[in-house]
Design a protein around this motif. Structure first.
Motif, short mmCIF file in Angstrom:
data_model
loop_
_atom_site.label_atom_id
_atom_site.label_comp_id
_atom_site.label_asym_id
_atom_site.label_seq_id
_atom_site.Cartn_x
_atom_site.Cartn_y
_atom_site.Cartn_z
N GLU A 23 0.54 -1.46 -0.42
CA GLU A 23 0.05 0.28 -0.09
C GLU A 23 0.48 1.41 0.16
OE1 GLU A 23 -3.09 0.65 -0.21
OE2 GLU A 23 -3.36 -1.25 -1.07
N ARG A 24 2.18 0.81 1.13
CA ARG A 24 2.51 2.10 0.37
C ARG A 24 3.56 2.42 -0.55
NH1 ARG A 24 8.56 2.21 4.07
NH2 ARG A 24 6.71 2.67 6.17
N ARG A 27 0.32 4.22 -2.98
CA ARG A 27 0.40 5.44 -2.33
C ARG A 27 1.07 6.07 -3.31
NH1 ARG A 27 -0.74 3.78 3.08
NH2 ARG A 27 1.30 4.17 3.43
N ALA A 30 -0.09 6.80 -6.97
CA ALA A 30 -1.20 7.12 -7.15
C ALA A 30 -0.42 9.03 -6.69
CB ALA A 30 -2.37 7.00 -6.51
N THR A 31 0.51 9.16 -5.97
CA THR A 31 -0.06 10.27 -5.87
C THR A 31 1.94 10.83 -6.63
OG1 THR A 31 1.35 10.11 -3.52
CG2 THR A 31 -0.88 10.39 -3.51
N CYS A 35 7.98 7.71 -1.99
CA CYS A 35 8.13 7.83 -0.49
C CYS A 35 9.57 6.56 0.20
CB CYS A 35 7.09 5.85 -0.71
SG CYS A 35 7.31 4.61 -1.14
N SER A 60 -3.17 -4.27 -7.25
CA SER A 60 -3.65 -3.66 -7.34
C SER A 60 -3.85 -2.45 -8.15
CB SER A 60 -3.15 -2.46 -6.14
OG SER A 60 -3.35 -0.93 -6.20
#
Length: 69
Positions: A23-24, A27, A30-31, A35, A60
């Protein structure tokens, strides 16, 4: 083990940690923001966990409509 079958290495990381690492990355993608490396969650040497995280990210992306080309 049957001929031609490869045994995959087992991970020492639990499924919740793999999902959190995946999920990191989801995200960050997506952004479009960098990270922190997921190695702080899954370890730097657990290859099996890294493949599980990759699978989470690929699933995903596939669910979001990405295609493998």
């Amino acid at each position: 083990m049957p001929a031609g079958r490869v045994e995959r290495p087992r991970s020492q990381v639990d499924a919740a940690t793999v999902a959190a690492a995946g999920e990191r990355l989801v995200r960050a993608l997506a952004t479009t923001t960098p990270c922190a490396p997921v190695r702080d969650q899954i370890g730097a040497t657990d290859v099996a966990a890294a493949y599980h995280v990759q699978g989470h990210l690929n699933a995903s992306r596939g669910a979001a409509g990405a295609r493998v080309v």
